[in-house]
Design an enzyme around this catalytic site. Structure first.
Site, PDB file in Angstrom:
ATOM      1  N   SER A  44       0.826  -1.214   0.000  1.00 30.43           N
ATOM      2  CA  SER A  44       0.000   0.000   0.000  1.00 30.43           C
ATOM      3  C   SER A  44       0.857   1.260   0.000  1.00 30.43           C
ATOM      4  CB  SER A  44      -0.919  -0.002   1.224  1.00 30.43           C
ATOM      5  OG  SER A  44      -0.141  -0.039   2.401  1.00 30.43           O
ATOM      6  N   TYR A  45       2.171   1.127  -0.043  1.00 31.37           N
ATOM      7  CA  TYR A  45       3.050   2.304  -0.009  1.00 31.37           C
ATOM      8  C   TYR A  45       3.202   2.893  -1.414  1.00 31.37           C
ATOM      9  CZ  TYR A  45       4.537   1.180   4.773  1.00 31.37           C
ATOM     10  OH  TYR A  45       4.573   0.932   6.123  1.00 31.37           O
ATOM     11  N   GLY A  46       2.872   4.168  -1.505  1.00 40.00           N
ATOM     12  CA  GLY A  46       2.851   4.819  -2.812  1.00 40.00           C
ATOM     13  C   GLY A  46       1.432   4.726  -3.340  1.00 40.00           C
TER      14      GLY A  46
END
Ligand SMILES: NC(=O)c1ccc[n+]([C@@H]2O[C@H](COP(=O)([O-])OP(=O)(O)OC[C@H]3O[C@@H](n4cnc5c(N)ncnc54)[C@H](OP(=O)(O)O)[C@@H]3O)[C@@H](O)[C@H]2O)c1
Length: 315
Positions: A44-46
């Site tokens: 879920s990063y970015g």
């Protein structure tokens, strides 16, 4: 699967844009050549247009890295418990998608958070999927994130029945967020179960570096609002950090990170620039003494304001 005493978190939050990619690659290279080889990321990063960007970058950086320590690079990703991830096979597919972005298999796969606080019925399938990944040889290790001792013990039992060990647990742990350890007793439980504790946000999002002050500059956005609330109540803690830093000829960041190491955890500070990474690497190779740790513990315990806990942290 080896884990160092220090790692780098790559969240791509707080002011990230693509013009930073070259400097992030320099941070990555500096870390690996200084034996900091565990990299924490998440699928879920970015977010939004940059969905999956952190994994893509870490994959590219590790492929392009040609210096020493390449063979020790360990990429730990976290799979989000999105509301639309409902089946065990959705976790297997999610991990395969992460592997595709990384350009290699995930080393350590972690459940990003437990759904126990809001959708307990969802979690069983997701955990089964996590264990499937280990059984199918798609990952070298399995970890959890934001779990408290009660849930951790239950999952450990469930996994043990399938012969799947839990390697790591990450929680928000710093001098401003001692709750998982001092209130929940998570470190003892990890030790009992042979699980390594990872400390995320060990600099309390940057406030423990000492560079932000009530009258000086504050970061933009929600972090600035949070720091404005926290700063007056944490003056004694920052003063204690500064005094100990000065007497050791270290920086406040180095002391804050070293404190996490002295508590037996693996801190994963985020660093955006080469200067920050160099500073944080200086937290390695020395140790606070017992009375300094006790002084910091007292200062931490007496702050009337603490970092807000992650809403997904379970008991
Ligand atoms: N499992 C989870 O739910 C979860 C949640 C949060 C984070 N994490 C992980 O933990 C990692 C680190 O956490 P975090 O980024 O939230 O917080 P953090 O490590 O406590 O703070 C990082 C921020 O502090 C500043 N900084 C870092 N080193 C510095 C230095 N030496 N001097 C001055 N400023 C410095 C930078 O921001 P500025 O320059 O903008 O001040 C940097 O982005 C993340 O990348 C992620 O991998 C996991």
């Amino acid at each position: 699967m080896g884990c160092g005493t220090w790692a780098w978190g790559n969240r791509l939050l707080w002011g990230y844009d693509e013009s930073m990619d070259n400097q992030l690659q320099a941070v990555f290279n500096l870390c690996v050549s200084n034996v900091v080889t565990l990299f924490d990321t998440g699928d879920s990063y970015g977010t939004g247009r940059l969905n999956g960007r952190s994994e893509l970058l870490l994959g590219r950086f590790s492929q392009e890295y040609q210096g020493s320590g390449k063979e020790n690079i360990c990429i730990a990703t976290k799979l989000a418990a999105y509301p639309w991830r409902l089946t065990r096979s959705s976790m297997v597919s999610a991990c395969k998608a992460s592997a595709q972005r990384l350009g290699k298999n995930v080393d350590l796969v972690q459940m990003h958070w437990s759904t126990a606080n809001y959708a307990p019925w969802q979690e069983g399938q997701l955990l089964d999927g996590l264990a499937d990944l280990y059984e199918q040889g798609l990952v070298k290790g399995v970890g959890l994130s934001n779990y408290g001792p009660k849930r951790l013990k239950r999952v450990q039992q469930k996994f043990a029945e399938r012969g799947v060990p839990i390697t790591t647990l990450q929680v928000q742990y710093s001098l401003l967020s001692t709750y998982p350890v001092t209130q929940l007793g998570i470190k003892e439980v990890c030790d009992e179960l042979g699980i390594r504790l990872i400390a995320y946000s060990p600099l309390a999002l940057g406030i423990l570096t000492g560079k932000y002050s009530e009258k000086g500059s504050l970061p933009k956005g929600i972090r600035g609002l949070l720091f404005r609330q926290l700063l007056p109540g944490i003056r004694p803690l920052l003063a204690c950090l500064q005094e100990i830093a000065q007497s050791n000829n270290k920086t406040m960041s180095q002391v804050a990170i070293n404190w996490c190491i002295c508590k037996g955890s693996i801190p994963i500070p985020g660093a955006k620039t080469i200067e920050q990474a160099k500073d944080n690497i200086g937290a390695l190779g020395w140790q606070l003494n017992g009375s300094e740790i006790a002084e910091l513990d007292r200062a931490a315990a007496s702050t009337d304001k603490k970092m807000v806990q992650n809403i997904f942290q379970t008991k």
